[in-house]
Design a protein around this motif. Structure first.
Motif, PDB file in Angstrom:
ATOM      1  N   GLU A 108       9.279 -85.849 -62.580  1.00 56.36           N
ATOM      2  CA  GLU A 108       9.110 -85.657 -61.051  1.00 56.36           C
ATOM      3  C   GLU A 108       9.739 -86.528 -60.442  1.00 56.36           C
ATOM      4  O   GLU A 108      10.537 -85.988 -59.339  1.00 56.36           O
ATOM      5  CB  GLU A 108       7.466 -85.474 -61.011  1.00 56.36           C
ATOM      6  CG  GLU A 108       7.284 -84.655 -59.616  1.00 56.36           C
ATOM      7  CD  GLU A 108       7.474 -85.147 -58.337  1.00 56.36           C
ATOM      8  OE1 GLU A 108       7.909 -84.719 -57.397  1.00 56.36           O
ATOM      9  OE2 GLU A 108       6.937 -86.395 -58.339  1.00 56.36           O
ATOM     10  N   HIS A 164      12.749 -84.929 -58.418  1.00 61.84           N
ATOM     11  CA  HIS A 164      12.599 -84.059 -57.463  1.00 61.84           C
ATOM     12  C   HIS A 164      11.868 -84.854 -56.146  1.00 61.84           C
ATOM     13  O   HIS A 164      12.326 -84.893 -55.018  1.00 61.84           O
ATOM     14  CB  HIS A 164      11.062 -83.073 -57.664  1.00 61.84           C
ATOM     15  CG  HIS A 164      11.293 -82.028 -56.819  1.00 61.84           C
ATOM     16  ND1 HIS A 164      11.742 -80.838 -57.031  1.00 61.84           N
ATOM     17  CD2 HIS A 164      10.431 -81.934 -55.684  1.00 61.84           C
ATOM     18  CE1 HIS A 164      11.570 -80.030 -56.003  1.00 61.84           C
ATOM     19  NE2 HIS A 164      10.605 -80.861 -55.120  1.00 61.84           N
ATOM     20  N   THR A 190       1.397 -91.059 -61.017  1.00 58.47           N
ATOM     21  CA  THR A 190       2.281 -89.750 -61.168  1.00 58.47           C
ATOM     22  C   THR A 190       2.041 -89.546 -62.736  1.00 58.47           C
ATOM     23  O   THR A 190       1.747 -90.452 -63.510  1.00 58.47           O
ATOM     24  CB  THR A 190       3.855 -90.060 -61.288  1.00 58.47           C
ATOM     25  OG1 THR A 190       4.648 -88.878 -61.331  1.00 58.47           O
ATOM     26  CG2 THR A 190       4.239 -91.291 -62.298  1.00 58.47           C
ATOM     27  N   SER A 239       4.672 -84.478 -63.601  1.00 60.61           N
ATOM     28  CA  SER A 239       5.150 -83.217 -62.814  1.00 60.61           C
ATOM     29  C   SER A 239       4.233 -83.208 -61.421  1.00 60.61           C
ATOM     30  O   SER A 239       4.531 -82.163 -60.624  1.00 60.61           O
ATOM     31  CB  SER A 239       4.809 -82.093 -63.294  1.00 60.61           C
ATOM     32  OG  SER A 239       3.610 -81.908 -64.012  1.00 60.61           O
ATOM     33  N   HIS A 296       3.607 -79.725 -58.945  1.00 57.35           N
ATOM     34  CA  HIS A 296       4.668 -78.770 -59.311  1.00 57.35           C
ATOM     35  C   HIS A 296       3.762 -77.876 -60.086  1.00 57.35           C
ATOM     36  O   HIS A 296       4.465 -76.832 -60.971  1.00 57.35           O
ATOM     37  CB  HIS A 296       5.800 -79.372 -60.008  1.00 57.35           C
ATOM     38  CG  HIS A 296       6.801 -80.236 -59.066  1.00 57.35           C
ATOM     39  ND1 HIS A 296       7.726 -79.499 -58.325  1.00 57.35           N
ATOM     40  CD2 HIS A 296       6.621 -81.383 -58.587  1.00 57.35           C
ATOM     41  CE1 HIS A 296       8.130 -80.384 -57.622  1.00 57.35           C
ATOM     42  NE2 HIS A 296       7.610 -81.564 -57.709  1.00 57.35           N
TER      43      HIS A 296
END
Length: 366
Positions: free
Chosen positions: A192, A196, A218, A229, A250
């Motif tokens: 992630e 992202h 995370t 994610s 996400h």
């Protein structure tokens, strides 16, 4: 810090979204989905000349070349380099693990636009930076969210002092991301943040500069096999009273009613909010929005701010344009250089290290 010295009030001139006066031909290395969906449509919209497309799967390059009127295709980087115009910009649209091998094959001093991240781990970025330094490459990174039209409009408002001194910058993403569309990421040990949230950490740096510290959590989804994610990342800016939070989820697959995808800047005289429609119902996307509210017109509430274009493909025009504007000398420096974006990667690394440390244990036995 004196307001006149706040970095967000004096943005780099490369963020104006102007096109280069003398565009150079582009040699595209890679023919994957991002090239199909963003790079080539962006270059066509801007009127940039694409000299060739290269991919190990030649048929994929040929298909895109036919669609976009590109005159040459190759399945070998060396062949593409040998045939490239002398003033070409090499658009390396490949995963980070391919960067070093490809960069080694480019002419010394060449102009290059790389994809981010610069690596899956910090040493990967160090190797990429070393090659760029040794070969004297004029190397930029495609940090395209910096150039999204609504970000550019928000940057103008912030720089003009419309919302006063910035004291809060929040990014919140709560969507259902179909990672399966990008099979190569499913086996990464880091997902992630480096694939992202790197967009948002980089965006924050483009406004506020380098943070002095990073705190993060995370985690992965317990029912899925891929890596992390969902993340919460807080950036510290020394003694400056600004809260910066990037919050991403996400795994929100419960419908559109409570989906969120926005960046919000709050200041002492107002606020600006951008809705990133692309991430809502990705890849089809939802509505992009930019709104402003100011203390002197609170009775009017949030007012729409006009802008043209979207993250995909328009922001990719900005990433290529800023490199070419630097090459022609119309801007004094390159804000998206590998040297600068390596510092974004350092923030990513700090976030993973913070998350791995598990936070400060509460003094339960005090």
């Amino acid at each position: 810090m004196e307001p006149s010295r706040l970095p967000e009030l004096d943005p780099h001139p490369g963020y104006t979204l102007a096109l280069p006066d003398h565009p150079r031909p582009i040699v595209v290395l890679g023919a994957g989905g991002i090239v199909r969906d963003a790079h080539l449509p962006a270059y066509a919209k801007a009127g940039f000349d694409v000299a060739s497309i290269t991919d190990l799967r030649l048929e994929r390059a040929e298909e895109l070349a036919v669609q976009h009127g590109v005159p040459a295709t190759y399945d070998d980087v060396a062949a593409a380099v040998a045939a490239a115009p002398a003033d070409a910009v090499f658009d390396v649209a490949l995963p980070p693990e391919a960067h070093v091998e490809v960069l080694e094959q480019l002419p010394d001093g060449a102009a290059v636009l790389l994809q981010k991240p610069l690596g899956n781990h910090l040493p990967d970025g160090v190797r990429t930076r070393e090659v760029c330094r040794r070969k004297g490459l004029v190397a930029a990174v495609n940090t395209q969210l910096r150039f999204a039209p609504y970000v550019a409009a928000a940057r103008e408002l912030v720089a003009a002092g419309t919302i006063g001194e910035l004291y809060d910058l929040e990014v919140r993403i709560s969507v259902n991301t179909p990672w399966e569309m990008f099979p190569y990421v499913l086996d990464l040990d880091r997902l992630e943040i480096n694939m992202h949230s790197v967009h948002y950490l980089d965006l924050v740096r483009s406004f506020l500069g380098d943070p002095t510290g990073v705190s993060a959590v995370t985690v992965r989804h317990p029912g899925k096999s891929h890596a992390n994610s969902r993340s919460d990342i807080a950036l510290h800016y020394g003694d400056r009273p600004v809260r910066v939070v990037v919050s991403t989820n996400h795994d929100h697959h419960f419908g559109e009613r409570h989906e969120e995808s926005f960046v919000k800047w709050e200041g002492t005289r107002g606020a600006v909010r951008a809705q990133l429609g692309l991430l809502l119902d990705y890849p089809r996307g939802g509505e992009d929005l930019l709104e402003v509210v100011t203390d002197d017109r609170l009775d009017e509430g949030w007012r729409p701010v006009p802008f043209e274009g979207s993250w995909f493909p328009d922001a990719f025009i900005g990433s290529m344009s800023v490199l070419q504007r630097h090459l022609e000398g119309s801007i004094p420096s390159l804000p998206t250089s590998v040297e600068d974006v390596f510092r974004t990667m350092a923030v990513v690394e700090a976030a993973y290290r913070s998350a791995a440390a598990g936070g400060e244990p509460p003094p339960y036995d005090a």
